[in-house]
Structures are given as C-alpha cells and as structure tokens.
Design an enzyme around this catalytic site. Structure first.
Site, PDB file in Angstrom:
ATOM      1  N   ASP A  88       0.835  -1.199   0.000  1.00  9.84           N
ATOM      2  CA  ASP A  88       0.000   0.000   0.000  1.00  9.84           C
ATOM      3  C   ASP A  88       0.872   1.253   0.000  1.00  9.84           C
ATOM      4  OD1 ASP A  88       0.809  -0.648   2.677  1.00  9.84           O
ATOM      5  OD2 ASP A  88      -0.711   0.710   3.467  1.00  9.84           O
ATOM      6  N   ASP A 119       8.619   3.596  -1.201  1.00  2.00           N
ATOM      7  CA  ASP A 119       7.843   3.239  -0.014  1.00  2.00           C
ATOM      8  C   ASP A 119       6.510   2.619  -0.432  1.00  2.00           C
ATOM      9  OD1 ASP A 119       7.020   3.070   2.630  1.00  2.00           O
ATOM     10  OD2 ASP A 119       6.405   5.162   2.754  1.00  2.00           O
ATOM     11  N   GLU A 153       0.246  -1.092   5.893  1.00  2.00           N
ATOM     12  CA  GLU A 153       1.312  -0.478   6.683  1.00  2.00           C
ATOM     13  C   GLU A 153       1.111   1.021   6.831  1.00  2.00           C
ATOM     14  OE1 GLU A 153       5.042   1.395   7.819  1.00  2.00           O
ATOM     15  OE2 GLU A 153       3.960   1.697   5.938  1.00  2.00           O
ATOM     16  N   ASP A 180      12.011  -1.590   4.211  1.00  2.00           N
ATOM     17  CA  ASP A 180      11.109  -0.429   4.204  1.00  2.00           C
ATOM     18  C   ASP A 180      11.798   0.749   4.882  1.00  2.00           C
ATOM     19  OD1 ASP A 180       8.821   1.068   3.811  1.00  2.00           O
ATOM     20  OD2 ASP A 180       7.811   0.322   5.595  1.00  2.00           O
ATOM     21  N   HIS A 213     -22.198  34.065  15.252  1.00  2.00           N
ATOM     22  CA  HIS A 213     -21.791  35.369  14.721  1.00  2.00           C
ATOM     23  C   HIS A 213     -20.787  35.988  15.693  1.00  2.00           C
ATOM     24  CE1 HIS A 213     -21.959  39.531  13.468  1.00  2.00           C
ATOM     25  NE2 HIS A 213     -22.765  39.224  12.438  1.00  2.00           N
ATOM     26  N   THR A 315     -17.139  35.988   9.438  1.00  2.00           N
ATOM     27  CA  THR A 315     -16.929  36.355  10.838  1.00  2.00           C
ATOM     28  C   THR A 315     -17.738  35.446  11.746  1.00  2.00           C
ATOM     29  OG1 THR A 315     -18.646  38.022  10.524  1.00  2.00           O
ATOM     30  CG2 THR A 315     -16.357  38.757  10.358  1.00  2.00           C
ATOM     31  N   ARG A 328       6.600  10.305  18.257  1.00  2.00           N
ATOM     32  CA  ARG A 328       7.549   9.253  17.915  1.00  2.00           C
ATOM     33  C   ARG A 328       8.188   8.773  19.216  1.00  2.00           C
ATOM     34  NH1 ARG A 328       6.579   7.385  12.711  1.00  2.00           N
ATOM     35  NH2 ARG A 328       5.946   9.201  11.487  1.00  2.00           N
ATOM     36  N   SER A 399       8.540   4.854  11.840  1.00  2.00           N
ATOM     37  CA  SER A 399       7.947   3.722  12.546  1.00  2.00           C
ATOM     38  C   SER A 399       7.469   2.667  11.559  1.00  2.00           C
ATOM     39  CB  SER A 399       6.746   4.181  13.385  1.00  2.00           C
ATOM     40  OG  SER A 399       7.088   5.258  14.223  1.00  2.00           O
TER      41      SER A 399
END
Length: 456
Positions: A88, A119, A153, A180, A213, A315, A328, A399
């Site tokens: 994918d 990738d 993935e 990968d 408003h 507005t 991460r 990851s």
C-alpha cells in the site's frame, strides 16, 4: 554468484520497467475508494511471484486490505528467511505539487519518480528481482525464503498482528528481513538497527452547539480554535522538551558508546538542513540532530482544523476545532501509555468553556535490534560486497509497527534492509528512488541470501 550478479546487470532496465508497471496501480490504503486497487495490487504481485516458481503463493484476506504470502522451501538444511514489505502507499495530496503525475512514473536525473517507488514497492521488488536472478540462473534459491507483503502499513497495520497469530506456522523462520527503510546517505550501504514507535491521537475541542456570529457572541463565549491553540502551545518548553507529565518516564537513555557511534557517522548537518528547506535546526536541548531524530521521543502537531477555510472572510466563532498529534517513541515507551498521558494533559490544560475529547488513531512500538547476533555481521558483508564500501549501522526516525510485532512474536532478529534516501519524499509529493540504489539493492539482497546460506 557470478551468474546471478551478471543476470542482475543484464536485466537492469527491465527491472525498472517492472516497477513502473506496478506503481501505476493507485494503492492508497487510507482511501476507501481505492479498496479495489489494493486487491488489484495484491493480485499483480502474486502473479509475479507465481512466475518465479514459488511453492505457495496466496492472497490472505483481512478485514481491511489483503496481504500476499509466498514461499520457496527447496533448500533442506538451510536457514529460512522471512522477508516483509508492504504494497500500500500514502495519499498523494497536494496533487498540484507533483512535477509529474504520482501514478505515471517518470525517469529523471537518475531517479524514478512516483508514489510508492521507494515506499515500498521498489523495495519489495528488490527481493523479487533477486529471487528471479537465482531462479533463472542456478535454478533455485540457496536458502529457504518466505515473503509476506501486507496492504495496511500506511494505516497502522491494524490487522497484521491478528493475521500473524492465525498464520503463525506459515511465518516461522530463522531470520526476518524488513525492506522499508532508508540508507544513511548516497552510496553508503547501511543496516538500520533501530526504529521509533508511534502514538497518534486526535484532540477534538467543542464549544457552542453551532457556529456563532462573532459580532453578536464574540467576547461572550470561548472560541474553540483559540482554546486549541493555547492547548497546543503547552506541549513543549523553551528547550524543546515535551511537557506532558510522565512523557519521559520510560525512555531508555543512549549509552556513551551509542552516542560515539552516531557521532562517528559522516553526517553533513548543513546539507541535511538544506534538503529540508527549513531555515534552522530545532529540537530538544542537549542532543545532536541525529540523536534527536533517531533516538529521542518527539511530539508534533500534524494538522489543525477549525472554523472557516474558504476564500474571503466569514466572521464566526467556530463550533469546534481539532488537531492531529503524533509522538515518535523510543525504547521503552509504550504507545497506549503515551496516548493516555497525552489525553490527560489536553483535558488538564483545556480552559473552561470548551469540551475536550481525545481519540486514539493508531500506534506502534519502537524496535532496537540485537546487533551482537551473527546475522548482522553476515548482512554487513553482503552489503559491502554489493556496494564495494564498508557497511554502517544506523537508526531510523520513522515507525514500522510490524517490526516489533514480528520480533516479539518470533523471538528472531530483524534485519532492516533499506535502500531509500532520507530526502526521498516518501510521504510527500515527488517521491523518488535512486536507480543505482535500486540496482545495488537487488545485488545486496542476492548476496544476503548467499551469505545466509553459509550460516547453516
């Protein structure tokens, strides 16, 4: 090996043509309208593997997108290698930033450009082409080899763990090879020995029942966009450290030896910065850039939504706002724990006048390889033979949830064998793969199979 490597040289152009053909299938796993393309994508790969005489080739359905499994088990007494990849690809937005259409691969400046070229379709085909070289020359692989190529993935591999449990016997192997990842730099053969994990959440901030408003209600009710902006501003201190309570509790510190190894790598920070287009580096104080992007945890706001987004002015006080936030992670952080702490922080810092809900989108655990295992020296020899240069160990800031999943499930070491580049735009417009790296990657895979066969 001479016949094998000569075959790889002789078929260099056709191997590129094969990649072009596969990349044309728009296998975007995150977009439901591309679900038929994921099926077609898997069938395309399965047909290629059947043509190489695999003993078994199967498409394994999942509640999401299908995985492809194949095996060549004709080398009794030899080790078994399990190769992992994914078929994918990422979405292509913003489409107007692509120099050439993402699913019409183009060759420019010694590179192939298109979504999925690196990738991970190109890296999957590196192994397919190496297998072909053995089958078409010496008639068989020197080792037993299994391959699993999943289709989810890029959306967190949600169904892979369950698939592995169901197919545990099929996936039994002595070693695992994951293709990968990227190389450290151009022409530098590299083995990735560490991956960061991921905790990804979306925070929703709701205020009034509907857009109001801003003249009639401004100053009387809290604007959810303003509230969310203040909440996001609390996530880091002036030294770049994450301020979420408990965020660093489980972080495994770098050893002095690890820091020396990282410092010894030929890292050109000015060139790296130039490739990003950013005006300056930034990050956690007390660590180098490589340490921060490889071995330290991070927290980033990946997107913000709320209020009027169209042309001109409107507005209003928006009824709601939201932000997508990713962390991460490094050993020994756990994604569920970090997601809970992040949710608690957002709710704690939210000002009165809004309601906050935090949704966990997906996550993955970090991985650090046991580099003292003999297979890592074997892999270094293989890469060095292909490239003619000494192989280095590196880490990767991204990851791949499958790596930790399969490492824990099998108890086997995972070789992270990648041939992309750090600036290859894998998740951005104009993704590319260096054609020399593609070619040398095929040779590296072939040498790897040969070197592993000598471990028996």
């Amino acid at each position: 090996m001479q016949d094998v490597t000569s075959y790889i040289d002789a078929n260099r152009k056709r191997f590129v043509d094969d990649l072009i053909e596969w990349v044309r299938i728009p296998a975007i796993s995150s977009d439901p309208k591309h679900k038929p393309d994921l099926v077609r994508n898997a069938e395309h790969l399965a047909a290629a593997l059947r043509a190489l005489g695999a003993g078994r080739v199967e498409i394994w359905p999942t509640p999401g997108h299908p995985a492809v499994f194949a095996e060549w088990m004709k080398s009794p007494g030899k080790p078994t290698l399990l190769v992992y990849g994914h078929h994918d690809v990422q979405p292509v937005d913003p489409l107007n930033e692509w120099i050439s259409p993402p699913f019409e691969p183009a060759i420019r400046n010694g590179r192939i450009w298109g979504r999925g070229v690196v990738d991970d379709k190109g890296q999957v085909l590196i192994h397919v082409n190496a297998i072909e070289a053995f089958v078409r020359t010496v008639g068989a692989l020197p080792i037993n080899l299994k391959m699993i190529v999943e289709g989810e993935e890029e959306i967190g591999s949600d169904n892979l763990e369950n698939l592995m449990r169901q197919r545990e016997r099929d996936l039994t192997a002595d070693f695992v090879c994951v293709s990968d990842t990227a190389m450290f730099g151009r022409g530098i053969p590299s083995l990735c020995v560490g991956l960061r994990g991921l905790a990804y959440v979306e925070v929703h901030v709701d205020g009034p029942a509907t857009d109001l408003h801003s003249g009639s209600f401004g100053g009387g009710v809290l604007n959810p966009v303003n509230a969310l902006a203040k909440m996001i501003a609390t996530l880091h201190d002036e030294d770049g450290r994450v301020t979420v309570p408990g965020f660093y509790e489980a972080v495994r510190a770098l050893t002095d030896a690890e820091r020396r190894e990282i410092a010894a790598l030929p890292f050109d920070e000015k060139e790296w910065l130039r490739s990003t287009g950013a005006p300056a580096t930034w990050g956690e104080k007390g660590f180098t850039t490589l340490e921060r992007i490889w071995a330290r945890p991070t927290l980033d706001c990946c997107g913000i939504s709320g209020g009027f987004q169209g042309e001109g002015a409107k507005t209003i006080i928006p009824a709601r706002a939201s932000a997508k936030v990713s962390c991460r992670l490094v050993p020994d952080q756990e994604p569920d724990d970090i997601s809970r702490k992040l949710a608690a922080h957002f709710k704690r810092v939210a000002p009165p006048g809004v309601r906050v809900r935090v949704e966990t989108l997906h996550g993955g655990r970090p991985y650090l390889a046991p580099t003292d295992h003999p297979v890592f020296e074997v892999a270094k020899r293989a890469f060095t033979k292909a490239f003619g240069k000494e192989t280095v160990f590196m880490r990767e800031g991204g990851s791949i949830p499958f790596v930790r999943t399969i490492a824990d499930a099998t108890g086997k070491p995972c070789l992270l064998m990648g041939f992309g580049q750090p600036d290859e735009n894998a998740h951005a417009p104009n993704e590319w793969l260096d054609l020399d790296n593609y070619h040398l990657g095929i040779k590296s895979a072939a040498y790897l199979y040969d070197e592993i066969s000598r471990m028996a």
